[in-house]
Design a protein around this motif. Structure first.
Motif, short mmCIF file in Angstrom:
data_model
loop_
_atom_site.label_atom_id
_atom_site.label_comp_id
_atom_site.label_asym_id
_atom_site.label_seq_id
_atom_site.Cartn_x
_atom_site.Cartn_y
_atom_site.Cartn_z
N GLY A 207 0.81 -1.21 0.00
CA GLY A 207 0.00 0.00 0.00
C GLY A 207 0.85 1.26 0.00
N ILE A 208 1.90 1.27 0.82
CA ILE A 208 2.80 2.44 0.85
C ILE A 208 3.48 2.62 -0.50
CG2 ILE A 208 4.90 3.34 1.90
CD1 ILE A 208 4.03 2.06 4.52
N PHE A 209 3.94 1.52 -1.10
CA PHE A 209 4.60 1.61 -2.40
C PHE A 209 3.62 2.10 -3.47
CE2 PHE A 209 6.04 -0.24 -6.43
CZ PHE A 209 7.32 0.32 -6.50
N ALA A 210 2.38 1.63 -3.44
CA ALA A 210 1.39 2.06 -4.44
C ALA A 210 1.07 3.54 -4.28
CB ALA A 210 0.12 1.21 -4.30
N ILE A 211 0.95 4.02 -3.04
CA ILE A 211 0.66 5.43 -2.82
C ILE A 211 1.83 6.29 -3.28
CG2 ILE A 211 0.29 7.16 -1.02
CD1 ILE A 211 -1.29 5.05 0.53
N THR A 212 3.06 5.87 -2.96
CA THR A 212 4.24 6.63 -3.39
C THR A 212 4.33 6.68 -4.92
OG1 THR A 212 5.39 5.93 -1.38
CG2 THR A 212 6.73 6.80 -3.18
N LEU A 213 4.10 5.54 -5.56
CA LEU A 213 4.15 5.51 -7.02
C LEU A 213 3.08 6.39 -7.64
CD1 LEU A 213 5.64 4.03 -9.38
CD2 LEU A 213 3.79 2.36 -9.32
N SER A 214 1.88 6.37 -7.09
CA SER A 214 0.79 7.19 -7.62
C SER A 214 1.07 8.67 -7.43
CB SER A 214 -0.53 6.81 -6.94
OG SER A 214 -0.85 5.46 -7.17
N CYS A 215 1.65 9.05 -6.30
CA CYS A 215 1.96 10.46 -6.07
C CYS A 215 3.03 10.95 -7.04
CB CYS A 215 2.41 10.66 -4.62
SG CYS A 215 1.10 10.43 -3.39
N CYS A 216 4.06 10.13 -7.28
CA CYS A 216 5.10 10.53 -8.23
C CYS A 216 4.54 10.63 -9.65
CB CYS A 216 6.25 9.53 -8.19
SG CYS A 216 7.14 9.49 -6.61
N ALA A 217 3.73 9.66 -10.05
CA ALA A 217 3.14 9.72 -11.39
C ALA A 217 2.19 10.91 -11.52
CB ALA A 217 2.40 8.41 -11.68
N SER A 218 1.44 11.21 -10.47
CA SER A 218 0.51 12.35 -10.53
C SER A 218 1.26 13.66 -10.69
CB SER A 218 -0.34 12.38 -9.26
OG SER A 218 -1.11 11.21 -9.15
N ALA A 219 2.42 13.78 -10.04
CA ALA A 219 3.22 15.00 -10.21
C ALA A 219 3.67 15.15 -11.66
CB ALA A 219 4.43 14.95 -9.27
#
Length: 414
Positions: A207-219
């Protein structure tokens, strides 16, 4: 007569054990129905007013346009239908890049085999539709296999890292000697026997990895596509979960600044995001299964009062509870058989324990210790199965079975 009474008294429990899978299926179906009903109610309350307001604005626009240019309403609606057909073929009012050049076609087949299916680009020819059926059949199957293999390696990596952290924690607490090495004989009888990571820890890490990946992609999408950050997060979840609504689609403009780098980054983010969310969904499904099992155990035997009485008498009779001992040491007794003494309870303060009861309560640990010593002396490998109720991983089909097998291989190889 006594055996007949006992069978009659426990018929409810036997029936519940035989139909545990059916009960879990029916309970899950009921919960999904409730979940869908609640979701439909929430989305209807949130989105319906906005849809009605948009419809009123569109009707006013059509009426003003018809009066201004002296065009009848049927002719105007026929023109709009033709424009909708052109949009379905990939024609837009703004100048966008071609949909079916090699780059656009590669993006399309990526959405096909990953089951995202944005819908922005679709085949319109008969040959294209027939080829899509054959191409998608093998492509989707191969991609699902790739996701399963990715999940297998993710679980192996997490199990390796978490077991190393567990060993370090045991060394600090003094439960392992400083010169402990993996594969030594002490690991056969020590606290690491059969240890595997908890499903909740795996879910938290994914879950932490998915949230981090989504935040980086969203930026990245916010800076390149011009979306706001919430829309970018929304696009990441819809894409990574392979829902693929198609209202927001990346890499659709004719040109971008640093176009090659952006398309490579977009491809890598989608690939890693889909793999990560797929793994997370499988782990969450295990947690949901645990909740269903807990609900079935909680409400299963309330209709049978004889089961409660018999379990109360058993709990009072057994003073020492080896079942709790095995749960504390994280050792599974599933491969070593089921024992009648594996029940929990407390002896009254005035009662004493006999030597017979002491021997019976410890026969599980003695049998396992004898087995371990024998295998260590003979040099044979020892297969210790994990307690599936302790760490959450249990037998499954497809991706769940891959996770279980990988966890077993990871634990037994160390």
């Amino acid at each position: 007569m006594m055996s007949g009474r006992r069978a009659q008294g426990c018929c409810c429990c036997c029936w519940s054990h035989l139909n545990e899978d059916n009960g879990r299926f029916l309970l899950l179906a009921a919960l999904i129905a409730v979940y869908l009903t609640a979701g439909a109610s929430v989305f209807s309350a949130l989105e319906r007013p906005s849809e009605a307001e948009a419809q009123r604005r569109w009707n006013r626009t059509l009426q003003n346009f018809s009066q201004t240019f002296n065009i009848s309403a049927p002719e105007l609606r026929d023109f709009l239908r033709r424009y909708e057909a052109a949009m379905a073929a990939g024609i837009r009012a703004d100048a966008l890049r071609p949909r079916w050049d090699f780059t656009g076609a590669f993006y399309f087949v990526g959405t096909v085999v990953s089951t995202i299916g944005f819908g922005m680009t679709t085949p319109v020819t008969v040959a294209g539709k027939v080829f899509l059926i054959i191409y998608g059949l093998f492509g989707c199957a191969g991609t699902i296999l790739f996701f399963n293999l990715f999940l297998e390696r993710i679980i192996s990596l997490l199990a390796f890292i978490m077991k190393a952290c567990h060993e370090r924690q045991l060394r600090r607490s003094g439960l392992l000697p400083p010169n402990f090495r993996r594969g030594s004989a002490i690991s056969e009888v020590g606290s690491l026997a059969g240890w595997k990571p908890s499903v909740y820890h795996v879910m938290l890490i994914l879950g932490i990895f998915a949230i981090t990946l989504s935040c980086c992609a969203s930026a990245m999408y916010t800076a390149v596509e011009g979306w706001n950050y919430i829309d970018s997060l929304y696009y990441c979840f819809v894409t990574f979960s392979t829902i693929g609504f198609g209202d927001l689609v990346s890499s659709q403009n004719a040109a971008y600044q640093s176009q090659g780098l952006y398309r490579f980054g977009n491809f890598m983010f989608i690939l890693m995001g889909v793999c990560c969310i797929y793994s997370l969904f499988n782990v969450i499904s295990i947690v949901i299964k645990q909740v269903l099992n807990w609900l079935l155990r909680k409400f299963g035997c309330r209709c049978c009062s004889k089961c409660h009485k018999s379990s109360a008498r058993l709990g009072r009779r057994n003073a020492i509870t080896p079942g709790s001992r095995f749960r504390r040491h994280n050792i599974s007794v599933e491969t070593d058989g089921q024992y009648d003494s594996d029940t929990e309870g407390r002896r009254l303060s005035g009662e004493m324990i006999s030597m017979k009861e002491l021997t019976a309560s410890n026969k599980v640990s003695l049998a396992i210790l004898q087995k371990q010593l024998s295998e260590t002396a003979n040099g044979h490998p020892r297969n210790v199965s994990m307690n599936t109720r302790q760490n959450g991983f249990s037998a499954g089909v497809g991706a769940l079975a891959i996770m279980n097998n990988r966890l077993a291989e990871t634990s037994d190889s160390r």
